[in-house]
Scaffold this motif. Structure first.
Motif, PDB file in Angstrom:
ATOM      1  N   ILE A   3       0.952  -1.369   0.003  1.00  0.00           N
ATOM      2  CA  ILE A   3       0.093   0.050  -0.106  1.00  0.00           C
ATOM      3  C   ILE A   3       1.015   1.349   0.111  1.00  0.00           C
ATOM      4  O   ILE A   3       0.546   2.360  -0.710  1.00  0.00           O
ATOM      5  CB  ILE A   3      -1.176   0.121   1.256  1.00  0.00           C
ATOM      6  CG1 ILE A   3      -1.890   1.188   0.966  1.00  0.00           C
ATOM      7  CG2 ILE A   3      -0.319   0.079   2.336  1.00  0.00           C
ATOM      8  CD1 ILE A   3      -3.126   0.868  -0.093  1.00  0.00           C
ATOM      9  N   GLN A   4       1.884   1.299   0.684  1.00  0.00           N
ATOM     10  CA  GLN A   4       2.687   2.397   0.747  1.00  0.00           C
ATOM     11  C   GLN A   4       3.515   2.855  -0.474  1.00  0.00           C
ATOM     12  O   GLN A   4       3.726   3.835  -1.108  1.00  0.00           O
ATOM     13  CB  GLN A   4       3.877   2.424   1.794  1.00  0.00           C
ATOM     14  CG  GLN A   4       3.141   2.111   3.325  1.00  0.00           C
ATOM     15  CD  GLN A   4       2.327   3.690   3.551  1.00  0.00           C
ATOM     16  OE1 GLN A   4       2.934   4.698   2.967  1.00  0.00           O
ATOM     17  NE2 GLN A   4       1.613   3.491   4.554  1.00  0.00           N
ATOM     18  N   LEU A   5       3.765   1.498  -1.167  1.00  0.00           N
ATOM     19  CA  LEU A   5       4.415   1.731  -2.467  1.00  0.00           C
ATOM     20  C   LEU A   5       3.605   2.232  -3.546  1.00  0.00           C
ATOM     21  O   LEU A   5       3.790   3.044  -4.558  1.00  0.00           O
ATOM     22  CB  LEU A   5       5.020   0.400  -3.104  1.00  0.00           C
ATOM     23  CG  LEU A   5       5.676   0.363  -4.359  1.00  0.00           C
ATOM     24  CD1 LEU A   5       6.849   1.213  -4.562  1.00  0.00           C
ATOM     25  CD2 LEU A   5       6.157  -0.998  -4.745  1.00  0.00           C
ATOM     26  N   LYS A   6       2.260   1.569  -3.553  1.00  0.00           N
ATOM     27  CA  LYS A   6       1.163   1.913  -4.525  1.00  0.00           C
ATOM     28  C   LYS A   6       0.906   3.691  -4.167  1.00  0.00           C
ATOM     29  O   LYS A   6       0.615   4.398  -5.314  1.00  0.00           O
ATOM     30  CB  LYS A   6       0.083   1.357  -4.233  1.00  0.00           C
ATOM     31  CG  LYS A   6      -0.894   1.553  -5.224  1.00  0.00           C
ATOM     32  CD  LYS A   6      -2.288   0.536  -5.233  1.00  0.00           C
ATOM     33  CE  LYS A   6      -3.172   0.775  -6.462  1.00  0.00           C
ATOM     34  NZ  LYS A   6      -4.371  -0.125  -6.301  1.00  0.00           N
ATOM     35  N   ARG A   7       0.900   3.977  -2.745  1.00  0.00           N
ATOM     36  CA  ARG A   7       0.459   5.319  -2.643  1.00  0.00           C
ATOM     37  C   ARG A   7       1.551   6.443  -3.160  1.00  0.00           C
ATOM     38  O   ARG A   7       1.124   7.224  -3.656  1.00  0.00           O
ATOM     39  CB  ARG A   7       0.424   5.708  -1.141  1.00  0.00           C
ATOM     40  CG  ARG A   7       0.218   6.967  -0.832  1.00  0.00           C
ATOM     41  CD  ARG A   7       0.248   7.125   0.629  1.00  0.00           C
ATOM     42  NE  ARG A   7      -1.169   6.680   1.267  1.00  0.00           N
ATOM     43  CZ  ARG A   7      -1.149   6.692   2.555  1.00  0.00           C
ATOM     44  NH1 ARG A   7      -0.261   7.397   3.393  1.00  0.00           N
ATOM     45  NH2 ARG A   7      -2.499   6.200   3.027  1.00  0.00           N
ATOM     46  N   GLY A   8       2.839   5.900  -2.976  1.00  0.00           N
ATOM     47  CA  GLY A   8       3.894   6.748  -3.478  1.00  0.00           C
ATOM     48  C   GLY A   8       4.009   6.705  -5.022  1.00  0.00           C
ATOM     49  O   GLY A   8       4.121   7.864  -5.671  1.00  0.00           O
ATOM     50  N   LEU A   9       3.777   5.700  -5.840  1.00  0.00           N
ATOM     51  CA  LEU A   9       3.399   5.760  -7.298  1.00  0.00           C
ATOM     52  C   LEU A   9       2.305   6.349  -7.734  1.00  0.00           C
ATOM     53  O   LEU A   9       2.369   7.271  -8.662  1.00  0.00           O
ATOM     54  CB  LEU A   9       3.340   4.241  -7.685  1.00  0.00           C
ATOM     55  CG  LEU A   9       4.545   3.162  -7.521  1.00  0.00           C
ATOM     56  CD1 LEU A   9       4.051   1.859  -7.949  1.00  0.00           C
ATOM     57  CD2 LEU A   9       5.677   3.773  -8.384  1.00  0.00           C
ATOM     58  N   LEU A  10       1.105   6.376  -6.964  1.00  0.00           N
ATOM     59  CA  LEU A  10       0.093   7.398  -7.500  1.00  0.00           C
ATOM     60  C   LEU A  10       0.348   8.883  -7.272  1.00  0.00           C
ATOM     61  O   LEU A  10      -0.064   9.382  -8.352  1.00  0.00           O
ATOM     62  CB  LEU A  10      -1.228   6.695  -6.792  1.00  0.00           C
ATOM     63  CG  LEU A  10      -1.507   5.488  -6.960  1.00  0.00           C
ATOM     64  CD1 LEU A  10      -2.886   5.229  -6.251  1.00  0.00           C
ATOM     65  CD2 LEU A  10      -2.331   5.194  -8.366  1.00  0.00           C
ATOM     66  N   ASP A  11       0.981   9.191  -6.303  1.00  0.00           N
ATOM     67  CA  ASP A  11       1.356  10.602  -5.948  1.00  0.00           C
ATOM     68  C   ASP A  11       2.266  11.011  -7.104  1.00  0.00           C
ATOM     69  O   ASP A  11       1.991  12.104  -7.809  1.00  0.00           O
ATOM     70  CB  ASP A  11       2.237  10.627  -4.613  1.00  0.00           C
ATOM     71  CG  ASP A  11       1.365  10.523  -3.495  1.00  0.00           C
ATOM     72  OD1 ASP A  11       0.020  10.088  -3.497  1.00  0.00           O
ATOM     73  OD2 ASP A  11       1.779  10.704  -2.308  1.00  0.00           O
ATOM     74  N   VAL A  12       3.138  10.117  -7.664  1.00  0.00           N
ATOM     75  CA  VAL A  12       3.889  10.790  -8.887  1.00  0.00           C
ATOM     76  C   VAL A  12       3.252  10.621  -9.986  1.00  0.00           C
ATOM     77  O   VAL A  12       3.373  11.595 -10.810  1.00  0.00           O
ATOM     78  CB  VAL A  12       5.302   9.865  -8.889  1.00  0.00           C
ATOM     79  CG1 VAL A  12       6.108  10.023  -9.834  1.00  0.00           C
ATOM     80  CG2 VAL A  12       6.193  10.072  -7.542  1.00  0.00           C
ATOM     81  N   CYS A  13       2.325   9.945 -10.205  1.00  0.00           N
ATOM     82  CA  CYS A  13       1.633   9.753 -11.503  1.00  0.00           C
ATOM     83  C   CYS A  13       0.543  11.063 -11.340  1.00  0.00           C
ATOM     84  O   CYS A  13       0.372  11.757 -12.700  1.00  0.00           O
ATOM     85  CB  CYS A  13       0.587   8.619 -11.494  1.00  0.00           C
ATOM     86  SG  CYS A  13       1.458   7.057 -11.640  1.00  0.00           S
ATOM     87  N   GLY A  79      10.560  18.257  -8.125  1.00  0.00           N
ATOM     88  CA  GLY A  79      11.553  17.675  -7.348  1.00  0.00           C
ATOM     89  C   GLY A  79      10.995  16.149  -6.793  1.00  0.00           C
ATOM     90  O   GLY A  79      12.026  15.251  -7.006  1.00  0.00           O
ATOM     91  N   ARG A  80       9.976  16.012  -6.584  1.00  0.00           N
ATOM     92  CA  ARG A  80       9.572  14.473  -6.185  1.00  0.00           C
ATOM     93  C   ARG A  80       9.698  13.660  -7.533  1.00  0.00           C
ATOM     94  O   ARG A  80       9.772  12.582  -7.352  1.00  0.00           O
ATOM     95  CB  ARG A  80       7.994  14.620  -5.486  1.00  0.00           C
ATOM     96  CG  ARG A  80       7.458  13.306  -5.392  1.00  0.00           C
ATOM     97  CD  ARG A  80       8.281  12.792  -4.275  1.00  0.00           C
ATOM     98  NE  ARG A  80       8.321  11.127  -4.168  1.00  0.00           N
ATOM     99  CZ  ARG A  80       8.817  10.090  -4.666  1.00  0.00           C
ATOM    100  NH1 ARG A  80      10.002  10.453  -5.138  1.00  0.00           N
ATOM    101  NH2 ARG A  80       8.408   8.939  -4.467  1.00  0.00           N
ATOM    102  N   ILE A  81       9.019  14.545  -8.815  1.00  0.00           N
ATOM    103  CA  ILE A  81       9.056  13.625  -9.789  1.00  0.00           C
ATOM    104  C   ILE A  81      10.635  12.927 -10.133  1.00  0.00           C
ATOM    105  O   ILE A  81      11.009  12.009 -10.525  1.00  0.00           O
ATOM    106  CB  ILE A  81       8.605  14.315 -11.183  1.00  0.00           C
ATOM    107  CG1 ILE A  81       6.860  14.472 -10.805  1.00  0.00           C
ATOM    108  CG2 ILE A  81       8.762  13.465 -12.466  1.00  0.00           C
ATOM    109  CD1 ILE A  81       6.363  15.303 -11.704  1.00  0.00           C
TER     110      ILE A  81
END
Length: 106
Positions: A3-13, A79-81
């Motif tokens: 879930i944490q990995l998915k959250r991070g990926l969605l944020d960047v998307c 920067g996050r991207i």
């Protein structure tokens, strides 16, 4: 998927969806749809989290007699991207390590 990995990926998307131009909720979902399905409730949770983290700003403008929220990426969001791109290189390396024994079986 974790879930944490998915959250991070969605944020960047979401950040990537507004990287080149300000956008609004429906358009963000539409732009992401060929790559990933995202519900409105999930998107707005992400947008609030990104705003609280200073990665985007919000402005309201009238469109066809209705108010619409437009989201703008900040330097922190950009920067996050960039951080994600560097992290992704490491993720690919880890993936190759984990699946190296599978290569001969395909």
């Amino acid at each position: 998927m974790d879930i944490q990995l998915k959250r991070g990926l969605l944020d960047v998307c979401v950040l990537a969806a507004i990287k080149n131009e300000d956008s609004y909720g429906y358009k963000i979902i539409k732009d992401m749809k060929p790559y990933i399905e995202l519900s409105e409730s999930t998107l707005y949770t992400i947008l609030k989290r990104l705003e609280a983290a200073g990665m985007l700003t919000v402005r309201t403008a009238e469109h066809n007699g209705r108010l619409r929220k437009y989201y703008h990426i900040t330097d922190a969001g950009l920067g996050r991207i960039e951080d994600f791109k560097e992290e992704w290189t490491q993720m690919v390396s880890i993936y190759r390590f984990v699946t190296k024994e599978d290569e001969g079986n395909e």
